[in-house]
Structures are given as structure tokens and as C-alpha cells.
Design a protein around this motif. Structure first.
Motif, PDB file in Angstrom:
ATOM      1  N   THR A 208      48.452  22.058  44.091  1.00 36.58           N
ATOM      2  CA  THR A 208      49.597  21.271  43.762  1.00 36.58           C
ATOM      3  C   THR A 208      50.733  21.808  42.970  1.00 36.58           C
ATOM      4  O   THR A 208      50.227  22.381  41.689  1.00 36.58           O
ATOM      5  CB  THR A 208      49.498  20.131  43.017  1.00 36.58           C
ATOM      6  N   PRO A 209      51.476  22.615  43.277  1.00 38.00           N
ATOM      7  CA  PRO A 209      51.866  23.433  42.138  1.00 38.00           C
ATOM      8  C   PRO A 209      52.847  22.984  41.316  1.00 38.00           C
ATOM      9  O   PRO A 209      52.979  23.225  40.031  1.00 38.00           O
ATOM     10  CB  PRO A 209      53.506  23.985  43.315  1.00 38.00           C
ATOM     11  N   GLN A 210      52.765  21.292  40.963  1.00 39.62           N
ATOM     12  CA  GLN A 210      52.686  20.921  39.722  1.00 39.62           C
ATOM     13  C   GLN A 210      51.887  19.836  38.409  1.00 39.62           C
ATOM     14  O   GLN A 210      52.483  20.089  38.065  1.00 39.62           O
ATOM     15  CB  GLN A 210      54.046  18.976  40.025  1.00 39.62           C
ATOM     16  N   GLY A 211      50.742  20.813  39.665  1.00 42.96           N
ATOM     17  CA  GLY A 211      50.155  20.523  39.079  1.00 42.96           C
ATOM     18  C   GLY A 211      49.979  19.125  37.803  1.00 42.96           C
ATOM     19  O   GLY A 211      48.718  19.138  37.230  1.00 42.96           O
ATOM     20  N   ARG A 212      49.945  18.195  38.841  1.00 38.49           N
ATOM     21  CA  ARG A 212      49.159  16.512  38.369  1.00 38.49           C
ATOM     22  C   ARG A 212      49.285  15.521  40.032  1.00 38.49           C
ATOM     23  O   ARG A 212      50.004  16.052  40.924  1.00 38.49           O
ATOM     24  CB  ARG A 212      50.264  16.217  37.715  1.00 38.49           C
ATOM     25  N   GLY A 214      50.993  12.422  41.792  1.00 37.30           N
ATOM     26  CA  GLY A 214      52.067  12.012  41.631  1.00 37.30           C
ATOM     27  C   GLY A 214      52.274  10.501  40.954  1.00 37.30           C
ATOM     28  O   GLY A 214      51.010   9.730  40.921  1.00 37.30           O
ATOM     29  N   GLU A 218      58.085   7.005  41.314  1.00 35.98           N
ATOM     30  CA  GLU A 218      57.898   8.164  42.687  1.00 35.98           C
ATOM     31  C   GLU A 218      58.527   8.585  43.172  1.00 35.98           C
ATOM     32  O   GLU A 218      59.062   8.613  43.899  1.00 35.98           O
ATOM     33  CB  GLU A 218      57.667   9.801  41.981  1.00 35.98           C
ATOM     34  N   GLY A 243      54.327  17.312  45.027  1.00 35.01           N
ATOM     35  CA  GLY A 243      55.067  17.898  43.872  1.00 35.01           C
ATOM     36  C   GLY A 243      54.345  19.479  44.654  1.00 35.01           C
ATOM     37  O   GLY A 243      54.119  20.292  43.582  1.00 35.01           O
ATOM     38  N   GLY A 244      55.346  19.496  46.163  1.00 33.82           N
ATOM     39  CA  GLY A 244      54.795  21.170  46.366  1.00 33.82           C
ATOM     40  C   GLY A 244      53.486  21.512  47.156  1.00 33.82           C
ATOM     41  O   GLY A 244      53.995  22.714  47.803  1.00 33.82           O
TER      42      GLY A 244
END
Length: 260
Positions: A208-212, A214, A218, A243-244
Motif C-alpha cells: 500500500t503506497p500510503q503505508g497504512r 484505511g 474515510e 491508499g493506492g
């Protein structure tokens, strides 16, 4: 003066469905919270009502076409209008593909896919009469890529994508917009057994590019936008909230095997 907005949320007594209920309440909407868990649903509705919200609990099984029509009629009777429908009710089963029995496949399709169709059909006359309606269906990442042990669930969520697009095209002439969301890995009390597993967490967050993970809020915020006047020219969309994750290269980030 604009009419008060009204909404039906199925699966509204838990998880992402309840996050949507709370989001709508915060905006001053009148909400019909639908769930098969009647005791829990009534308790939550009472708690929210005591805080000043207009929340009506409606018990019912969306897998029954007649009950779906009854749910819509009861919601219309207490709300006065039906502007919004969010189809959050759903179930998941994890079984190796060769072991999936007809009972599992039918049960998952009946709740996730058929229940969504039945509720859309049930609210359509009320929305068409008002020439004002916004529907959001719940798809999933599993509608976009394959993963082990989730054949029934993936089939149901892939079907949601096409149901959403078909209804968006069919019902635009009635002033009804139909969109769908595909949530990624969202941290909820129900998913904590998997999301807090160290090995699972490392594999998912590395993809997950955002690294977390959801948050339910959200997801609810995106649904709030899709059902709002600001999204009046948006219909037939299937929007990831991940998150990408789906934007990544699947060769670098192979689908992870979910952990029960």
C-alpha cells in the motif's frame, strides 16, 4: 429552502455501514438504518436518537425481494422521501476454490449481489418520482484482482461493478445516480483479527503506497461525496478507497492471501 436529505443504509448496525450512518447524521440527514441484527440495531438507533439524531431502525433481510420492497416502503413512510441508498450489507466466506459448495456460493451471492439489486429495485420508484436519487453500492478490491480462498466473495463483488454500471445507464433518465466504492484494507473491530496479525500487516502495508490501513470514516467521507449535490455529474463510477494499493504494479506486489 432545500428539503432535508434522507438516506437508507443497509448493514447499518456495524462496520462501514454504521460509519456511513454516523456521517449522514452529522450532516443532519434523516436515516433509516437497516440490518438483520434487530436487537443491536434498535439499541444503536435509540442511542443515536437520544443524542438528537433522526434515526429509524428497520429490521429486514435484503436477500428477500419482498422484504426489500417492504423495507423501502417503511423507510419512505417514516422519512417522507428517499434520496439516498447505501448498500453496505454483506458477508464474506474464505474457502479454497475447489471446496466451495453451492450453499456457500449461493449465500454470498444472495446477500452481496442479489440483496444489492433488490434494494436498488425497491427504492427506484420513490427516487424516480422525485427525480432525485443517489445510490452507492459496496464493491471491493477483489472485484479488480484475484486472491486465494475468496471465490464466492470476489464473484459477488465483481457482479456489483456491472450492476452499478448497468443501473447508472438505465436510471439516469429518472434523475438517479448509481456509483460504487471498492474499499481497500480498512481497520474495523470486525477486521482486527486479520489487520493486527503481524505477518498479514507487513504484507499488506508493503503493498500500500500510503503505508497504512484505511479508517471507516474515510470510506464514509467518500460515500458522503458521491451521494451529495457536489457529485451531481458523477454516475457509473467504481471508486477505489485503498491508499493506492490498486495503482501499484501487481508483479511487484502480488495479491496477499487473506488471513482469517
Amino acid at each position: 429552502m432545500e428539503k432535508r436529505r434522507t438516506a437508507i443504509v443497509t448493514g447499518g448496525a456495524s462496520g462501514l455501514g454504521h460509519a456511513v450512518v454516523k456521517r449522514f447524521i452529522d450532516k443532519g440527514y434523516a436515516v433509516a438504518m437497516v440490518d438483520v441484527a434487530e436487537e443491536k440495531g434498535k439499541e444503536l438507533a435509540n442511542q443515536l436518537s437520544e443524542k438528537g439524531a433522526e434515526v429509524h431502525f428497520i429490521g429486514g433481510d435484503v436477500t428477500d425481494q419482498g422484504q426489500a420492497r417492504d423495507i423501502a416502503k417503511r423507510a419512505f413512510d417514516v422519512l417522507g422521501d428517499i434520496h439516498i441508498l447505501v448498500n453496505a450489507a454483506g458477508i464474506i466466506r474464505r474457502t479454497p476454490a475447489t471446496d466451495v459448495k453451492d450453499t456457500e456460493l449461493l449465500a454470498v451471492l444472495q446477500v452481496n449481489l442479489n440483496g444489492t439489486v433488490y434494494m436498488c429495485q425497491a427504492v427506484q420508484p420513490y427516487m424516480a418520482q422525485a427525480e432525485d436519487g443517489a445510490i452507492v453500492n459496496f464493491s471491493s478490491m477483489l472485484a479488480h484482482y484475484g486472491s486465494e480462498n475468496l471465490l464466492s466473495y470476489a464473484a459477488s463483488k465483481g457482479g456489483i461493478v456491472q450492476v452499478t454500471k448497468s443501473l447508472a445507464v438505465s436510471w439516469a433518465k429518472y434523475g438517479i445516480r448509481v456509483n460504487s466504492v471498492s474499499p481497500g484494507y480498512i481497520e474495523t473491530p470486525l477486521s482486527s483479527g486479520a489487520t493486527q496479525n503481524p505477518a498479514f500487516r507487513e504484507r499488506i502495508l508493503s503493498r500500500t503506497p500510503q503505508g497504512r490501513y484505511g479508517k471507516p470514516e474515510e470510506v464514509a467521507a467518500v460515500i458522503d461525496f458521491l451521494t451529495s449535490r457536489e457529485a451531481s455529474f458523477v454516475t457509473g463510477v467504481v471508486l477505489p478507497i485503498d491508499g493506492g494499493l490498486l495503482a501499484g504494479d501487481p508483479m511487484l506486489y502480488p495479491p496477499a492471501t487473506p488471513i482469517a
